[in-house]
Design an enzyme around this catalytic site. Structure first.
Site, PDB file in Angstrom:
ATOM      1  N   LYS A   1      28.906  -5.647  36.099  1.00 43.15           N
ATOM      2  CA  LYS A   1      27.717  -6.444  35.786  1.00 43.15           C
ATOM      3  C   LYS A   1      26.920  -5.826  34.643  1.00 43.15           C
ATOM      4  O   LYS A   1      26.514  -6.520  33.724  1.00 43.15           O
ATOM      5  CB  LYS A   1      26.791  -6.534  37.014  1.00 43.15           C
TER       6      LYS A   1
ATOM      7  N   ARG B   1      19.787  -9.604  45.627  1.00 39.70           N
ATOM      8  CA  ARG B   1      20.903  -9.023  46.342  1.00 39.70           C
ATOM      9  C   ARG B   1      20.886  -9.400  47.820  1.00 39.70           C
ATOM     10  O   ARG B   1      21.658  -8.866  48.621  1.00 39.70           O
ATOM     11  CB  ARG B   1      20.798  -7.502  46.249  1.00 39.70           C
TER      12      ARG B   1
ATOM     13  N   ARG C   1      33.421   6.322  36.972  1.00 40.25           N
ATOM     14  CA  ARG C   1      32.163   5.927  36.336  1.00 40.25           C
ATOM     15  C   ARG C   1      31.293   7.139  35.999  1.00 40.25           C
ATOM     16  O   ARG C   1      31.176   8.072  36.769  1.00 40.25           O
ATOM     17  CB  ARG C   1      31.400   4.985  37.263  1.00 40.25           C
TER      18      ARG C   1
ATOM     19  N   ARG D   1      27.058   9.363  39.469  1.00 35.77           N
ATOM     20  CA  ARG D   1      26.010   8.935  40.388  1.00 35.77           C
ATOM     21  C   ARG D   1      26.306   9.411  41.807  1.00 35.77           C
ATOM     22  O   ARG D   1      27.429   9.333  42.258  1.00 35.77           O
ATOM     23  CB  ARG D   1      25.917   7.396  40.385  1.00 35.77           C
TER      24      ARG D   1
ATOM     25  N   ARG E   1      28.742   0.607  50.241  1.00 39.94           N
ATOM     26  CA  ARG E   1      28.124  -0.348  49.314  1.00 39.94           C
ATOM     27  C   ARG E   1      28.906  -1.659  49.285  1.00 39.94           C
ATOM     28  O   ARG E   1      28.316  -2.735  49.156  1.00 39.94           O
ATOM     29  CB  ARG E   1      28.020   0.254  47.918  1.00 39.94           C
TER      30      ARG E   1
HETATM   31  P1  ADP Z   1      25.969  -1.305  41.767  1.00 45.28           P
HETATM   32  O1  ADP Z   1      25.864  -2.751  41.414  1.00 45.28           O
HETATM   33  O2  ADP Z   1      27.061  -0.642  41.062  1.00 45.28           O
HETATM   34  O3  ADP Z   1      25.937  -1.035  43.232  1.00 45.28           O
HETATM   35  P2  ADP Z   1      23.210  -0.846  41.043  1.00 45.28           P
HETATM   36  O4  ADP Z   1      22.778   0.115  40.016  1.00 45.28           O
HETATM   37  O5  ADP Z   1      22.997  -2.288  40.771  1.00 45.28           O
HETATM   38  O6  ADP Z   1      24.725  -0.530  41.219  1.00 45.28           O
HETATM   39  O7  ADP Z   1      22.548  -0.510  42.452  1.00 45.28           O
HETATM   40  C1  ADP Z   1      22.587   0.759  43.014  1.00 45.28           C
HETATM   41  C2  ADP Z   1      21.812   0.793  44.319  1.00 45.28           C
HETATM   42  O8  ADP Z   1      20.442   0.469  44.065  1.00 45.28           O
HETATM   43  C3  ADP Z   1      22.252  -0.215  45.364  1.00 45.28           C
HETATM   44  O9  ADP Z   1      23.321   0.259  46.141  1.00 45.28           O
HETATM   45  C4  ADP Z   1      20.960  -0.386  46.184  1.00 45.28           C
HETATM   46  O10 ADP Z   1      20.776   0.670  47.068  1.00 45.28           O
HETATM   47  C5  ADP Z   1      19.882  -0.299  45.131  1.00 45.28           C
HETATM   48  N1  ADP Z   1      19.513  -1.632  44.616  1.00 45.28           N
HETATM   49  C6  ADP Z   1      19.682  -2.102  43.346  1.00 45.28           C
HETATM   50  N2  ADP Z   1      19.243  -3.370  43.233  1.00 45.28           N
HETATM   51  C7  ADP Z   1      18.779  -3.723  44.462  1.00 45.28           C
HETATM   52  C8  ADP Z   1      18.221  -4.902  45.014  1.00 45.28           C
HETATM   53  N3  ADP Z   1      18.034  -6.012  44.293  1.00 45.28           N
HETATM   54  N4  ADP Z   1      17.864  -4.890  46.334  1.00 45.28           N
HETATM   55  C9  ADP Z   1      18.042  -3.806  47.085  1.00 45.28           C
HETATM   56  N5  ADP Z   1      18.577  -2.663  46.636  1.00 45.28           N
HETATM   57  C10 ADP Z   1      18.942  -2.608  45.344  1.00 45.28           C
END
Ligand code: ADP
Ligand code: ZN
Length: 210
Positions: A13, A88, A123, A156, A167
């Site tokens: 994404k 999400r 990554r 990370r 996740r």
């Molecule tokens: P990825 O899509 O690779 O999991 P992100 O950087 O988008 O990575 O998200 C990393 C973490 O940040 C998620 O696993 C979650 O814990 C938190 N997070 C990100 N966006 C949201 C959201 N909209 N609602 C809740 N938690 C979020």
């Protein structure tokens, strides 16, 4: 154009939202990046978020809704935006509707779980600007050094193999139901994630231009 990018963690994404941002000249906003920036700054928000993120869970809706609301209301978003990683969950999508934000398209990048697990181990993220790389699929020019700002790259905490599995579970149980939610509204488009970044980009652009 107001756009949402969906997809499992590691589906690409962030990479694709950058490409869309450049081509359509609209800002891309990642709630994950915002939360990691808060962690780097050591803010209270960051401290709260870190525990959930390291456990592979969603940060509470109220927290992310708060930060995204502020951002979407700002001037940078007045000509459109790309949301990467938000909403999400169904409550987050409902909150977006309550803000009166109209969504033109929801693009879901589909990638199999097995592929995700393999990808995540490669990554790397910049400690300075947060840019994302992959040792095999999207390497930096100089190993472990960011092309954009020259700072070092790191792995990370939540990319550890067992956290990645959690996740993915979180994605399937809480985020994937959003596909049906947006399908009903007639704005969902799905694209098959390809091995090469540019191949996925071509499909993404085609889907957005359609
Ligand atoms: P990825 O899509 O690779 O999991 P992100 O950087 O988008 O990575 O998200 C990393 C973490 O940040 C998620 O696993 C979650 O814990 C938190 N997070 C990100 N966006 C949201 C959201 N909209 N609602 C809740 N938690 C979020
Ligand atoms: Zn950087």
């Amino acid at each position: 154009m107001n756009l949402i990018l969906m997809g499992a963690p590691g589906a690409g994404k962030g990479t694709q939202s950058e490409k869309i941002s450049t081509k359509w000249n609209i800002p891309a906003v990642s709630t994950g990046d915002m939360l990691r920036a808060a962690i780097r700054e050591g803010s209270e928000l960051g401290q709260t978020a870190k525990g959930y993120m390291d456990a592979g869970q969603l940060v509470p809706d109220s927290v992310v809704i708060g930060i995204i609301k502020e951002y979407l209301a700002s001037d940078v978003c007045k000509n459109g935006f790309i949301l990467d990683g938000f909403p999400r969950s169904i409550p987050q999508a409902e909150a977006l509707e309550e803000m009166g934000v109209k969504i033109d398209k929801v693009l879901s990048i589909e990638v199999k779980d097995e592929t995700i697990i393999e990808r995540m181990s490669g990554r790397r993220v910049c400690s300075g600007c947060g840019a994302s790389y992959h040792v095999k699929y999207n390497p930096s020019e100089k190993e472990n050094v960011c092309d954009k700002c020259g700072k070092s790259l790191y792995i990370r905490d939540d990319d550890a193999a067992d956290t990645v599995k959690k996740r993915l579970d979180t994605y399937h149980s809480q985020t994937e139901p959003l596909k049906a939610f947006y399908e009903k509204k007639g704005v969902l488009v799905c694209v098959e994630g390809q091995e090469k970044v540019e191949d996925t980009t071509a499909l993404v652009f085609a889907a957005l231009e359609a």
